[in-house]
Structure formats: C-alpha cells, structure tokens
Design a protein around this motif. Sequence first.
Motif, short mmCIF file in Angstrom:
data_model
loop_
_atom_site.label_atom_id
_atom_site.label_comp_id
_atom_site.label_asym_id
_atom_site.label_seq_id
_atom_site.Cartn_x
_atom_site.Cartn_y
_atom_site.Cartn_z
N GLY A 160 37.15 -1.78 26.65
CA GLY A 160 37.82 -1.38 25.44
C GLY A 160 38.58 -2.48 24.68
N PRO A 161 39.31 -2.14 23.75
CA PRO A 161 40.14 -3.02 22.74
C PRO A 161 41.09 -4.20 23.62
N ASP A 162 41.85 -3.58 24.39
CA ASP A 162 42.67 -4.51 25.38
C ASP A 162 41.85 -5.57 25.90
N GLU A 163 40.69 -5.39 26.48
CA GLU A 163 39.58 -6.54 27.29
C GLU A 163 39.09 -7.20 26.15
N THR A 164 38.65 -6.57 25.05
CA THR A 164 37.85 -7.63 24.00
C THR A 164 38.82 -8.59 23.47
N HIS A 165 39.95 -7.99 23.06
CA HIS A 165 41.12 -8.86 22.39
C HIS A 165 41.75 -9.86 23.22
N THR A 166 41.79 -9.93 24.63
CA THR A 166 42.03 -10.58 25.81
C THR A 166 41.04 -11.91 25.40
N ARG A 167 39.95 -11.61 25.13
CA ARG A 167 38.86 -12.76 25.01
C ARG A 167 38.89 -13.12 23.53
N GLY A 168 39.66 -12.59 22.85
CA GLY A 168 39.98 -13.34 21.33
C GLY A 168 38.49 -12.76 20.57
N LEU A 169 38.15 -11.58 20.90
CA LEU A 169 36.80 -10.97 20.18
C LEU A 169 37.47 -9.52 19.80
N GLY A 170 36.56 -8.85 18.88
CA GLY A 170 36.61 -7.65 18.05
C GLY A 170 35.44 -7.28 17.65
N TRP A 171 35.09 -5.82 17.62
CA TRP A 171 34.02 -5.42 16.88
C TRP A 171 34.36 -4.96 15.71
N ILE A 172 33.32 -5.47 14.66
CA ILE A 172 33.63 -4.98 13.18
C ILE A 172 32.29 -4.44 12.79
N VAL A 173 32.58 -3.65 11.69
CA VAL A 173 31.48 -2.91 11.15
C VAL A 173 30.93 -3.45 10.07
N LEU A 174 29.76 -3.45 9.83
CA LEU A 174 28.85 -4.17 8.71
C LEU A 174 28.56 -2.99 7.76
N GLN A 175 28.27 -1.78 8.36
CA GLN A 175 27.65 -0.81 7.44
C GLN A 175 27.66 0.41 8.36
N HIS A 176 27.97 1.57 7.41
CA HIS A 176 27.71 2.95 8.09
C HIS A 176 26.86 3.78 7.08
N VAL A 177 25.87 4.57 7.67
CA VAL A 177 25.17 5.36 6.91
C VAL A 177 25.42 6.85 7.79
N MET A 178 26.35 7.68 6.72
CA MET A 178 26.58 8.89 7.35
C MET A 178 25.74 10.22 6.72
N ASP A 179 25.22 11.11 7.37
CA ASP A 179 24.48 12.25 6.82
C ASP A 179 25.40 13.48 7.57
N ILE A 180 25.68 14.34 6.35
CA ILE A 180 26.44 15.39 6.74
C ILE A 180 25.61 16.56 6.54
N LYS A 181 25.68 17.52 7.52
CA LYS A 181 25.15 18.84 7.26
C LYS A 181 26.15 19.84 7.01
N ARG A 182 27.14 19.75 7.69
CA ARG A 182 28.41 20.60 7.67
C ARG A 182 29.72 19.92 8.13
N ARG A 183 30.62 20.31 7.36
CA ARG A 183 32.12 19.33 7.78
C ARG A 183 32.81 20.72 8.48
N PRO A 184 33.15 20.44 9.79
CA PRO A 184 33.75 21.38 10.67
C PRO A 184 35.18 21.53 10.13
N ASN A 185 35.58 22.64 10.38
CA ASN A 185 36.99 23.43 10.07
C ASN A 185 37.94 23.19 10.87
N ILE A 186 39.27 23.25 10.59
CA ILE A 186 40.36 23.15 11.11
C ILE A 186 40.29 24.38 12.25
N ASP A 187 40.57 23.72 13.36
CA ASP A 187 40.75 24.56 14.83
C ASP A 187 39.41 24.72 15.42
N GLU A 188 38.24 24.10 14.86
CA GLU A 188 37.01 24.22 15.34
C GLU A 188 36.71 23.34 16.32
#
Length: 245
Positions: free
Chosen positions: A45-73
């Motif tokens: 997890g982040p604690d281990e990667t940061h101990t190594r001086g590393l971290g994950w970075i996102v270059l791109q997201h492609v998000m497809d949405i059929k339905r957004r869930p509702n409160i309490d769902e």
Amino acid sequence: MANIYEMTHDVLYYEADETGKLSLPYILNLAILSSTMQSVAYGIGPDETHTRGLGWIVLQHVMDIKRRPNIDETVILQTYAREVNPYFATRIYKIFDTDRNELVSIESLYAMLDMEKRKMARIPAEYVALYGADVVKKIPRLPEPTKISADASALSLDYRVRYTDIDSNKHVNNSKYFDWLQDVLGETFLQTHEPVQVNIKFEQEVRMGDVISSTATIGDAQTVHRIMNGDIVAAEASATWTVAD
C-alpha cells in the motif's frame, strides 16, 4: 491471471451531488479506494511505496457510466491490474449493484513516480507478481480525449489549489479535476444532464498554491475541457452526456 479484488460500499450522503446520485469525483474516489485496499491487502500500500520513495500516478482515465448509484445504495467495487510493462500499467475498475448489474467501468493508465526526482520509475517486479497482471512489451494507448477547438466559444473559471486538494503523492488528487471539469458547466447544465462517458488525460502535475483555469465548451451531447496551469496544459478531457430524466 489478474488477481481480482472486491469490496462492498454503502453510498453516503456526502458522496452524492444534489441529484442524490454518486458524484463524479466520488465515483473516482471509490474506485481508487478499491485499488488502495487491494494494495494494502498485499502489503504494498501507500506506506510501503512511499518508504521506497515511490508513488503511483494516473496518466489517463476513461470512465463509462450506465447508471450512477443513489444515496444509501449498496454497491460492489471491483478492480484488477490488467497489463503491465516496466514503466506503465493498466487497471480496470467496475462498480456493480447488488444484483451484479454493471453501473460504472473505468480503464486507467498508471505509471510509477520517483517522489523525489518527480520522474517515472520502474515498477518493482514483486508488485507485478502480487497483482497478477499480464506482463507485456507494449501497452495499447487509450483513446485520446477530444481537444478544444482554438476558435470555440468557451466557458472559463479560475481556481487556487488548496491544501486539502493535495494527496500523499504531493500533487492535486485526481478526483479534484472532476470538480473543476463539472463546476465550469454551471448548475443548469448539471441538473439537466447525466454523464455517460468521461475521458481525462493528465499532462502535468498541479501543486499546492497553483492557480488553474478550467475551460469548457458545450455541444449537443459533448463537453470538451482543458485545465491550464499558467501557460501549461495540466489536463484535457471530453465528456458525453444524455438528457436527465
């Protein structure tokens, strides 16, 4: 074979927007939560990667949405690392309802960051083995977001990066970009439209104290976005929408 991780989550009221549905930033936050919890379960997890001086970075997201869930769902969050080479990795995120109907799917491109040098680093081989991703020579590119036309009439708002916008990788959290992308569109548009797909590509880091400009154009079923940090393009995005019920 990729190791699939799943967890359940009840949508909380503060994770929704005024429509009562899970907001775009929180869709991304919950997706990232699932991959973080998978990494923690594997001891990387982040604690281990940061101990190594590393971290994950996102270059791109492609998000497809059929339905957004509702409160309490109650929803099921699923994720797995699909492909990896020495410097890049793709990860799949899905959100299901309790009947296993797919609500959201996200394909993401990652790289490993050297936290001190702020440059890409090799992905440790032991991480690859734990995630079970397919090792490949070349990872296919994700589709490019549509770019704003130079002569288009655009909306624009400026935002100063706040302390709470910064994550443990010492740059603006990815979900904050979704706030900036949406906010410039205005309340009327957001109340009358539902997102179907969002494609965002990150070009440059945004750091504490920067002032960014969020610019967007609105078409019939598509919005096109650019986040500028001074004269540097920080991110570009495009989204398709349907008229809300």
